[in-house]
Enzyme design. Structure first.
Site, PDB file in Angstrom:
ATOM      1  N   ARG A  44      12.525 -22.003  -3.743  1.00  0.00           N
ATOM      2  CA  ARG A  44      12.803 -22.909  -2.613  1.00  0.00           C
ATOM      3  C   ARG A  44      11.703 -23.951  -2.441  1.00  0.00           C
ATOM      4  NH1 ARG A  44      14.543 -19.429   2.420  1.00  0.00           N
ATOM      5  NH2 ARG A  44      12.531 -18.548   1.912  1.00  0.00           N
ATOM      6  N   LYS A 147      12.167  -3.853  -9.225  1.00  0.00           N
ATOM      7  CA  LYS A 147      12.314  -2.744  -8.306  1.00  0.00           C
ATOM      8  C   LYS A 147      11.928  -3.205  -6.889  1.00  0.00           C
ATOM      9  CE  LYS A 147       8.667  -0.558  -7.228  1.00  0.00           C
ATOM     10  NZ  LYS A 147       7.549  -1.421  -6.761  1.00  0.00           N
ATOM     11  N   HIS A 177       7.664  -1.320 -14.272  1.00  0.00           N
ATOM     12  CA  HIS A 177       6.624  -1.773 -15.201  1.00  0.00           C
ATOM     13  C   HIS A 177       5.735  -0.639 -15.705  1.00  0.00           C
ATOM     14  CE1 HIS A 177       3.931  -1.782 -11.698  1.00  0.00           C
ATOM     15  NE2 HIS A 177       2.942  -1.837 -12.549  1.00  0.00           N
ATOM     16  N   LYS A 181       3.578   0.410 -19.849  1.00  0.00           N
ATOM     17  CA  LYS A 181       2.161   0.673 -20.084  1.00  0.00           C
ATOM     18  C   LYS A 181       2.002   1.526 -21.348  1.00  0.00           C
ATOM     19  CE  LYS A 181       0.992   0.743 -15.142  1.00  0.00           C
ATOM     20  NZ  LYS A 181      -0.097  -0.144 -14.807  1.00  0.00           N
ATOM     21  N   ASP A 234       8.232   2.319  -2.687  1.00  0.00           N
ATOM     22  CA  ASP A 234       7.445   1.409  -3.512  1.00  0.00           C
ATOM     23  C   ASP A 234       6.936   2.074  -4.793  1.00  0.00           C
ATOM     24  OD1 ASP A 234       6.128  -1.074  -3.993  1.00  0.00           O
ATOM     25  OD2 ASP A 234       4.227  -0.199  -3.319  1.00  0.00           O
ATOM     26  N   HIS A 239       8.061   4.740 -10.039  1.00  0.00           N
ATOM     27  CA  HIS A 239       6.947   4.970 -10.968  1.00  0.00           C
ATOM     28  C   HIS A 239       6.579   6.453 -11.116  1.00  0.00           C
ATOM     29  CE1 HIS A 239       6.636   0.725 -10.766  1.00  0.00           C
ATOM     30  NE2 HIS A 239       5.828   0.619  -9.738  1.00  0.00           N
ATOM     31  N   LYS A 335      -2.347   4.017  -0.795  1.00  0.00           N
ATOM     32  CA  LYS A 335      -3.131   2.780  -0.748  1.00  0.00           C
ATOM     33  C   LYS A 335      -4.456   3.112  -0.060  1.00  0.00           C
ATOM     34  CE  LYS A 335       0.227  -0.236  -1.977  1.00  0.00           C
ATOM     35  NZ  LYS A 335       0.187  -0.922  -3.274  1.00  0.00           N
TER      36      LYS A 335
HETATM   37  C1  BG6 Z   1       4.025  -1.968  -7.872  1.00  0.00           C
HETATM   38  C2  BG6 Z   1       3.944  -1.687  -6.409  1.00  0.00           C
HETATM   39  O1  BG6 Z   1       5.277  -1.647  -8.380  1.00  0.00           O
HETATM   40  O2  BG6 Z   1       3.027  -1.205  -8.537  1.00  0.00           O
HETATM   41  C3  BG6 Z   1       2.561  -2.007  -5.861  1.00  0.00           C
HETATM   42  O3  BG6 Z   1       4.910  -2.483  -5.733  1.00  0.00           O
HETATM   43  C4  BG6 Z   1       1.505  -1.293  -6.660  1.00  0.00           C
HETATM   44  O4  BG6 Z   1       2.453  -1.670  -4.488  1.00  0.00           O
HETATM   45  C5  BG6 Z   1       1.703  -1.511  -8.151  1.00  0.00           C
HETATM   46  O5  BG6 Z   1       0.252  -1.804  -6.252  1.00  0.00           O
HETATM   47  C6  BG6 Z   1       0.769  -0.649  -8.970  1.00  0.00           C
HETATM   48  O6  BG6 Z   1       0.893  -1.009 -10.306  1.00  0.00           O
HETATM   49  P1  BG6 Z   1      -0.336  -0.951 -11.296  1.00  0.00           P
HETATM   50  O7  BG6 Z   1       0.207  -1.359 -12.613  1.00  0.00           O
HETATM   51  O8  BG6 Z   1      -1.372  -1.889 -10.774  1.00  0.00           O
HETATM   52  O9  BG6 Z   1      -0.819   0.465 -11.258  1.00  0.00           O
END
Ligand code: BG6
Length: 486
Positions: A44, A147, A177, A181, A234, A239, A335
């Site tokens: 946007r 995601k 993601h 890794k 999240d 993950h 966190k």
């Molecule tokens: C993301 C989350 O998918 O993964 C984030 O939304 C998180 O909150 C992140 O910080 C962590 O990924 P990585 O690769 O830095 O461990």
């Protein structure tokens, strides 16, 4: 590769500048994007092509590792970028998008067209429908969706319905993601390329497993997103549960997208359904509070002053199958922890009898295998050894393999690997619809329990600490404790 075009929806957002553009630059640098490819950013914020290129160039200087920066390569990379300012939520712009694509590729249906949905999750449902209406969903196209895929089971099912009405399943790439890794993929290599661990990899020899993915940062600028997500959506539903699946899955007979993803889905389907006892005793959620110079979660921008969103969750899972029955899997994420670390710790059973002693009294009789995803990527095995000298004193030492010994981790990051796989049409490391739904099916009852029990405990923990003490208590019934790396 002929005629490759990519359309990024959400091109003026945070993910694009932090992750996608550095990943695409890395593919460009490594010669993985060849020919006259085009990347069309949609967002946007108004930019001309030129302005967008300058903006991305400046961001690359910030987000690409300095040793990988080359002014020449970065300039040649951004020359492939184009920009169209439109609101992806509104149907009108899509005809323009189509026209722009034809102008760039000279083709109504480029040989290899990739959409990347990097918009806020609220648009995940509407974008594919607009693409369909504008006839952009050609059989040569693929779509990567970020995601969280869905907000709960119902919304994930609804999204899946929408996506399969626009694309075939093999065109849909739900990205997580973590699977990109190297060290996550190495869990598979470690398990299935070595004969010595597999016979021990079951309830007879493994006492419990820990999966930790914690971070020392807060939510940064993502208050708006995080308030509606929380740690469960999240990190855990995607993950962490992927890490559990890789640790627990059966070896597929051959390794390909179908067989691998079948085994992952089977683990999700075997997760022991949660009961009232689990909600009350085996799930601990927390929220960071102010500590020293660190803000509390409720003081973060975009967060309600009385927010009950969890920034920490620890829980005990079970897998009801022949291999894992009775073995607890303890998982946690948070966190504002003391450090950033992702690792899987497999605790083997103790020796049946204690023959030796250590100076500290009892020596630890159980071996531990630590698969370090990040940082200090590698694998550590803890074993007891005799201390040289008189008597039989035993001490635990570490057999430590570090990726540095292989010349360090390959430069490419998780996003580069996954985008490259998608361009090549390889969905192995992407989540299939049945797995997404199975995962939500398992976690949904927790969300419902929290919703229906507003007074269910949410423990505060000072920012910079290892989370609520209750999460230690949760493990004590098994005589277990968290492995906190320093
Ligand atoms: C993301 C989350 O998918 O993964 C984030 O939304 C998180 O909150 C992140 O910080 C962590 O990924 P990585 O690769 O830095 O461990």
């Amino acid at each position: 590769m002929n005629n490759f075009a990519m359309i990024i929806l959400g091109a003026s957002g945070d993910l694009t500048k932090r992750k996608l553009m550095p990943a695409l630059y890395s593919l460009h640098k490594d010669g993985r994007l060849t020919g006259g490819y085009s990347i069309l950013g949609i967002g946007r914020t108004p930019y001309s092509d030129e302005d967008y290129r300058s903006y991305i160039l400046a961001e690359l200087r910030q987000f690409v590792k300095s040793e990988e920066q080359s002014e020449e390569l970065m300039s040649s990379f951004v020359s492939h970028l184009y920009y169209l300012s439109m609101d992806p939520a509104e149907a009108e712009g899509y005809a323009l998008m189509r026209q722009r694509l034809v102008d760039l590729t000279g083709d109504e249906q480029p040989d290899n067209l990739l959409f990347y949905l990097a918009t806020p999750p609220s648009l995940y449902g509407v974008v594919p429908l607009h693409l369909k209406k504008a006839k952009l969903n050609s059989p040569h196209s693929r779509i990567i969706v970020e995601k969280p895929f869905g907000y709960d089971l119902k919304s994930a099912q609804e999204l899946n319905k929408i996506y399969v009405s626009v694309f075939a399943e093999h065109q849909i790439y739900r990205i997580d993601h973590f699977l990109g890794k190297e060290t996550v993929q190495n869990v598979l290599a470690f398990r299935f390329a070595n004969g010595i661990f597999e016979p021990l990899w079951n309830r007879n020899y493994i006492d419990y497993v820990e999966v930790t993915a914690v971070e020392n940062l807060g939510i940064e600028q993502r208050g708006g997103f995080y308030e509606n997500a929380g740690a469960l959506r999240d990190m855990v539903q995607n993950h962490l549960i992927q890490l559990v699946a890789l640790t627990a899955m059966e070896p597929p007979a051959v390794f390909n997208a179908d067989t691998f993803r079948n085994e992952v889905a089977k683990v999700y389907e075997s997760l022991t359904p949660l009961t009232e006892v689990d909600f009350n005793e085996h799930i601990v959620r927390g929220q960071y509070t102010e500590s020293g110079s660190k803000k509390g979660y409720r003081e973060e921008k975009g967060v309600a002053p009385d927010s009950r969103t969890e920034t920490y969750i620890a829980m005990k899972l079970g897998i009801s199958n022949w291999r894992w029955s009775g073995v607890p899997f303890y998982i946690r994420t948070g966190k504002q922890m003391p450090t950033k670390v992702t690792e899987i710790v497999v605790h083997f059973r103790e020796t049946p009898h204690q023959m030796f002693h250590s100076a500290e009294g009892k020596y630890p009789r159980a071996n531990k295998l630590i698969m370090r995803v990040q940082p200090n990527e590698g694998v550590v095995l803890k074993i007891g050894m005799k201390v040289p000298g008189a008597g039989f004193e035993v001490k635990q030492v570490m057999m430590d393999f570090s990726y540095d010994q292989l010349g360090g981790l390959p430069g490419g990051d998780a996003y580069a690997r996954l985008i490259d796989d998608c361009i090549q049409g390889d969905p192995t490391l992407f989540t299939r619809s049945d797995a997404v739904e199975a995962s939500w099916r398992f976690f949904d009852p927790i969300l419902r329990f929290w919703k229906n029990n507003q007074d269910a405990p949410l423990y505060g923990y000072p920012a910079g600490t290892w989370g609520p003490l209750e999460s230690e208590a949760m493990m004590q019934e098994h005589g277990a404790e968290w492995t906190n790396p320093c």
